[in-house]
Design a protein around this motif. Sequence first.
Motif, PDB file in Angstrom:
ATOM      1  N   LEU A  80       0.813  -1.211   0.000  1.00  0.00           N
ATOM      2  CA  LEU A  80       0.000   0.000   0.000  1.00  0.00           C
ATOM      3  C   LEU A  80       0.855   1.273   0.000  1.00  0.00           C
ATOM      4  N   PRO A  81       1.877   1.417   0.860  1.00  0.00           N
ATOM      5  CA  PRO A  81       2.719   2.609   0.746  1.00  0.00           C
ATOM      6  C   PRO A  81       3.398   2.738  -0.609  1.00  0.00           C
ATOM      7  N   GLY A  82       3.777   1.617  -1.203  1.00  0.00           N
ATOM      8  CA  GLY A  82       4.376   1.676  -2.533  1.00  0.00           C
ATOM      9  C   GLY A  82       3.384   2.105  -3.587  1.00  0.00           C
ATOM     10  N   LEU A  83       2.160   1.621  -3.475  1.00  0.00           N
ATOM     11  CA  LEU A  83       1.118   1.957  -4.439  1.00  0.00           C
ATOM     12  C   LEU A  83       0.718   3.423  -4.338  1.00  0.00           C
ATOM     13  N   VAL A  84       0.697   3.961  -3.111  1.00  0.00           N
ATOM     14  CA  VAL A  84       0.183   5.316  -2.892  1.00  0.00           C
ATOM     15  C   VAL A  84       1.269   6.368  -3.083  1.00  0.00           C
ATOM     16  N   GLY A 116       7.683  -8.026 -10.928  1.00  0.00           N
ATOM     17  CA  GLY A 116       8.576  -7.940 -12.074  1.00  0.00           C
ATOM     18  C   GLY A 116       8.190  -8.902 -13.176  1.00  0.00           C
ATOM     19  N   LYS A 117       7.905 -10.143 -12.823  1.00  0.00           N
ATOM     20  CA  LYS A 117       7.541 -11.129 -13.825  1.00  0.00           C
ATOM     21  C   LYS A 117       6.147 -10.887 -14.395  1.00  0.00           C
ATOM     22  N   ALA A 118       5.261 -10.305 -13.594  1.00  0.00           N
ATOM     23  CA  ALA A 118       3.895 -10.058 -14.045  1.00  0.00           C
ATOM     24  C   ALA A 118       3.745  -8.730 -14.772  1.00  0.00           C
ATOM     25  N   GLY A 119       4.811  -7.941 -14.876  1.00  0.00           N
ATOM     26  CA  GLY A 119       4.719  -6.657 -15.554  1.00  0.00           C
ATOM     27  C   GLY A 119       3.957  -5.613 -14.762  1.00  0.00           C
ATOM     28  N   LEU A 120       3.994  -5.701 -13.423  1.00  0.00           N
ATOM     29  CA  LEU A 120       3.247  -4.783 -12.570  1.00  0.00           C
ATOM     30  C   LEU A 120       4.150  -3.878 -11.736  1.00  0.00           C
ATOM     31  N   THR A 121       5.448  -3.858 -12.039  1.00  0.00           N
ATOM     32  CA  THR A 121       6.370  -3.063 -11.236  1.00  0.00           C
ATOM     33  C   THR A 121       5.998  -1.589 -11.232  1.00  0.00           C
ATOM     34  N   HIS A 122       5.418  -1.109 -12.317  1.00  0.00           N
ATOM     35  CA  HIS A 122       5.080   0.315 -12.403  1.00  0.00           C
ATOM     36  C   HIS A 122       4.062   0.733 -11.350  1.00  0.00           C
ATOM     37  N   LEU A 123       3.333  -0.218 -10.773  1.00  0.00           N
ATOM     38  CA  LEU A 123       2.332   0.143  -9.768  1.00  0.00           C
ATOM     39  C   LEU A 123       2.971   0.724  -8.511  1.00  0.00           C
ATOM     40  N   LEU A 139      -6.457  -7.083 -15.369  1.00  0.00           N
ATOM     41  CA  LEU A 139      -7.164  -7.651 -14.223  1.00  0.00           C
ATOM     42  C   LEU A 139      -7.070  -6.762 -12.984  1.00  0.00           C
ATOM     43  N   VAL A 140      -5.949  -6.044 -12.827  1.00  0.00           N
ATOM     44  CA  VAL A 140      -5.793  -5.244 -11.602  1.00  0.00           C
ATOM     45  C   VAL A 140      -6.273  -3.806 -11.777  1.00  0.00           C
ATOM     46  N   GLU A 141      -6.441  -3.352 -13.014  1.00  0.00           N
ATOM     47  CA  GLU A 141      -6.767  -1.939 -13.223  1.00  0.00           C
ATOM     48  C   GLU A 141      -8.028  -1.482 -12.492  1.00  0.00           C
ATOM     49  N   PRO A 142      -9.110  -2.273 -12.442  1.00  0.00           N
ATOM     50  CA  PRO A 142     -10.319  -1.766 -11.771  1.00  0.00           C
ATOM     51  C   PRO A 142     -10.146  -1.464 -10.283  1.00  0.00           C
ATOM     52  N   VAL A 143      -9.156  -2.084  -9.625  1.00  0.00           N
ATOM     53  CA  VAL A 143      -9.029  -1.890  -8.180  1.00  0.00           C
ATOM     54  C   VAL A 143      -7.948  -0.888  -7.806  1.00  0.00           C
ATOM     55  N   ILE A 144      -7.163  -0.434  -8.779  1.00  0.00           N
ATOM     56  CA  ILE A 144      -6.042   0.464  -8.457  1.00  0.00           C
ATOM     57  C   ILE A 144      -6.542   1.822  -7.977  1.00  0.00           C
ATOM     58  N   PRO A 187      -9.559   2.778  -6.620  1.00  0.00           N
ATOM     59  CA  PRO A 187     -10.121   2.756  -5.257  1.00  0.00           C
ATOM     60  C   PRO A 187      -9.062   2.563  -4.179  1.00  0.00           C
ATOM     61  N   ALA A 188      -8.108   1.663  -4.415  1.00  0.00           N
ATOM     62  CA  ALA A 188      -7.066   1.431  -3.414  1.00  0.00           C
ATOM     63  C   ALA A 188      -6.210   2.681  -3.223  1.00  0.00           C
ATOM     64  N   THR A 189      -5.927   3.386  -4.319  1.00  0.00           N
ATOM     65  CA  THR A 189      -5.104   4.600  -4.213  1.00  0.00           C
ATOM     66  C   THR A 189      -5.837   5.700  -3.455  1.00  0.00           C
ATOM     67  N   VAL A 190      -7.106   5.909  -3.775  1.00  0.00           N
ATOM     68  CA  VAL A 190      -7.881   6.945  -3.088  1.00  0.00           C
ATOM     69  C   VAL A 190      -7.990   6.636  -1.602  1.00  0.00           C
ATOM     70  N   LEU A 191      -8.279   5.390  -1.274  1.00  0.00           N
ATOM     71  CA  LEU A 191      -8.368   4.996   0.131  1.00  0.00           C
ATOM     72  C   LEU A 191      -7.009   5.146   0.823  1.00  0.00           C
ATOM     73  N   GLY A 192      -5.939   4.794   0.105  1.00  0.00           N
ATOM     74  CA  GLY A 192      -4.611   4.919   0.693  1.00  0.00           C
ATOM     75  C   GLY A 192      -4.211   6.360   0.930  1.00  0.00           C
ATOM     76  N   VAL A 193      -4.537   7.254  -0.021  1.00  0.00           N
ATOM     77  CA  VAL A 193      -4.219   8.675   0.165  1.00  0.00           C
ATOM     78  C   VAL A 193      -5.014   9.238   1.345  1.00  0.00           C
ATOM     79  N   ALA A 194      -6.293   8.878   1.419  1.00  0.00           N
ATOM     80  CA  ALA A 194      -7.107   9.353   2.554  1.00  0.00           C
ATOM     81  C   ALA A 194      -6.549   8.834   3.875  1.00  0.00           C
ATOM     82  N   ALA A 195      -6.132   7.567   3.898  1.00  0.00           N
ATOM     83  CA  ALA A 195      -5.543   7.002   5.118  1.00  0.00           C
ATOM     84  C   ALA A 195      -4.232   7.706   5.465  1.00  0.00           C
ATOM     85  N   THR A 196      -3.446   8.061   4.455  1.00  0.00           N
ATOM     86  CA  THR A 196      -2.189   8.766   4.691  1.00  0.00           C
ATOM     87  C   THR A 196      -2.425  10.104   5.368  1.00  0.00           C
TER      88      THR A 196
END
Length: 793
Positions: free
Chosen positions: A234-238, A254-261, A422-427, A429-438
């Motif tokens: 979560l800290p990495g994502l936010v 890295g193997k799944a191509g999701l490092t940019h998240l 597959l992960v795009e729909p949840v990014i 919401p998770a980011t908004v919730l993480g920023v609010a939590a921060t």
Amino acid sequence: MTGPTASTTAASAPRPLDLRLVPAALGVWGATLAGLHTGWVAAALLACCGALAAAACLFVTGRRWAIGVIVCSVLVGTAGFGLAVRLRPVENHPLREVASRGESVRLRVELTERPTPVSGASAGGGGGVGKRSVVRARIRAVRQRERWHPASGSVLLLVPAETWGGLLRGQRATTTGAALRPRGADLLVLVLAVHQPPENVTRPPVAQRFAERLRAGLRDVSESVLSPRAEGLLPGLVVGDTSGLLDTVRRDFGKAGLTHLTAVSGANLAIVCGAVLLLLRAMRAPPPLAAGCAGAALAGFVVLAGGEPSVLRAAVMGALGLLALVLGRNGTALPALAGCVILLLLWHPELAVSPGFALSVAATAALVLLAPAWSGWLRRRGMPLRLAQALVAPAAAQLATAPLVVALSGELSLVGVAANVLVEPVIAPATVLGVAATLLAPWFSPLGELLVLLAAPELEWVLLVARCAASSPLATIPLPSGAPGIPLVVALVAAILLLLRFRTGRMLLAGSLLSVLLLLVTIGVRPGGWPVAGWSVVACDVGQGDSLVLATGVRGTAVVVDTGPSAAPVDRCLDRLGVRHVPLLVLTHPHADHYAGISGVLVGREVDAVATGAARPSIWSDTDVRRRARDNDAHLVRLSAGQLIRWPALAIEVLAPDGDAAPVAADRVNDASLVLRANTPAGRVLLTGDIELAGQRELLAAGVRLDAEVLKVPHHGSRYTSEEFLRAVSPEVALISVGHGNDYGHPSDEIVTTLRDLGAAVRRTDRRGAIAVLGGNRGMLTASTGDPLRPDE
């Protein structure tokens, strides 16, 4: 009918691309690269050439292209001039001579970024102790002849992660280290190898203290609410804080191509600023007020996330977009991207050689140039808008960044597009919730925990997708890294784009993808495979390091001896063996190629105890082994010669070191390795750590019984192994855990020949992958991930 139809057609027609600033952006980037690689003289010549070209075009009248050439020439000349002004003092800096001699130097520095952990082993190529970090800083003063002298310039510090990791941007410190000349194109004066804590550390600036308080609050609530794998995500994502991200998660991403998240980019800023704009627009705020508030949110987020290249690019591009909103002009994305590239390279030339900056620009350019056309093509064939955009965005970004990714990593992900879809729909919401939590966690911890708890399902979904994608057969394919890989991938991308233009080509491409899918399914369901039934000991393939697994006779339970240099390989090996419970994790000695992958064993498994040797236990204080063990509720134990530990199908006897032995010197840590002899259904197994000639002589002199059917060859098969020791063991199977193409010359050809002369079957992890040993009616057998079951006689 004619009027409305014509107007409708005109309104729906795609707007032509505004390419006017693109040549200038490419010219500035090229000039900056040329100047960084060739020096200040070449940069000054580029500045002169740019000025002459602009002056020559002033005499060309009536030509529209002349204005564009003048603008491009002026910008290229400006870039060259600015770079020459910066490069000349760097190249003639007095400390460069000190660095060329490798002398020690004492500096006062001001950090310009937060320390970043170095992935992999510790300093010294795995032979040292403790993890390292890198951090950029500005030189403020240098100590010479017992006096401090003012100085300037950029320095890269290679520092101990434990003592420097908590420092923030803007803090000043005093330090001493070995001066090294920088490699590559950069504005660095020198590289300083530091081995002690910082001295005379000042307080961080107010803004950095506030940002760190927010980041710390997010880390704290994440740790208290989320699972071990998700708490670092979560800290990495936010905010891009990957300090708590597990090595296993890094490997999966890295193997799944999701490092940019976990690298803050335009997506994060778009989500934050978009949420602010939507809220203010819903309140009917005027555009200038909405843009001003969004700009304040943008500036605050940049301070919170730090000055990563992707953050700077996204921030400048977002600021240009907000300026257009204030002025009431609907600027297109391509001029904004080109403009921010120009501004950033003029301000911070080192971004020209930053992989993160290049990947960010390439991905954004693909979203601007490719994604609209592709999504329009899908929409014309009946696909809903949101689904079309969800499909084409990751496909376009991965296609554009593929050459750079392969050049950097030597791997091309085959599952990246599917994983991102597959992960795009949840990014969001998770980011908004993480920023609010921060923002709330430092002052209202229960509310912050609630917000993080709401983000937990999204995070677990992302982790599940990454884990499944990374573990799928052929998740990545190896390709040449560096410059040779770029033309290969460019040709592949060009071929794919060409095939997509024609109906026959699309059918051929679809058929190829279907064939690959069938191949993956076939590989996934093939009979037999790994792991083989009845294994007693497995040498995991962890690269240049050791990690061995001993079956205890209890399903899903095994003893692990050493963990290798990183978490991902040992985690993958234990997963494939089905090991979920580790009653004892033995770390033979404190060199990173034997212990640095400890989180790959601890996380996600029940580990009862972590054992180290009795000789000089204080040396483990320079590692994070004790903290990691405590954090995962594992007991710390010390083993010494004479101890015997039993399980239903395994008994381990400790042969060395002696608990009463005197502490060893730092350069003799190898000879203080734990030496174990295990009784297994496949026979006796001698586990030797990295003992060398002195340690082997001590065992022989003590009259210790060393004979064993299986030998884990000492120190990766190095030449510091005596023939007398090997004859005393007289193994049937010799396991050498070694990395492919390592720089140490392991294993020694002489040692391999000696083992074969003694009748041992030599099995190497660099050639066979993970190796299992098992007993049976046909005698001792080995099997590996690289070849079928075979007798060793």
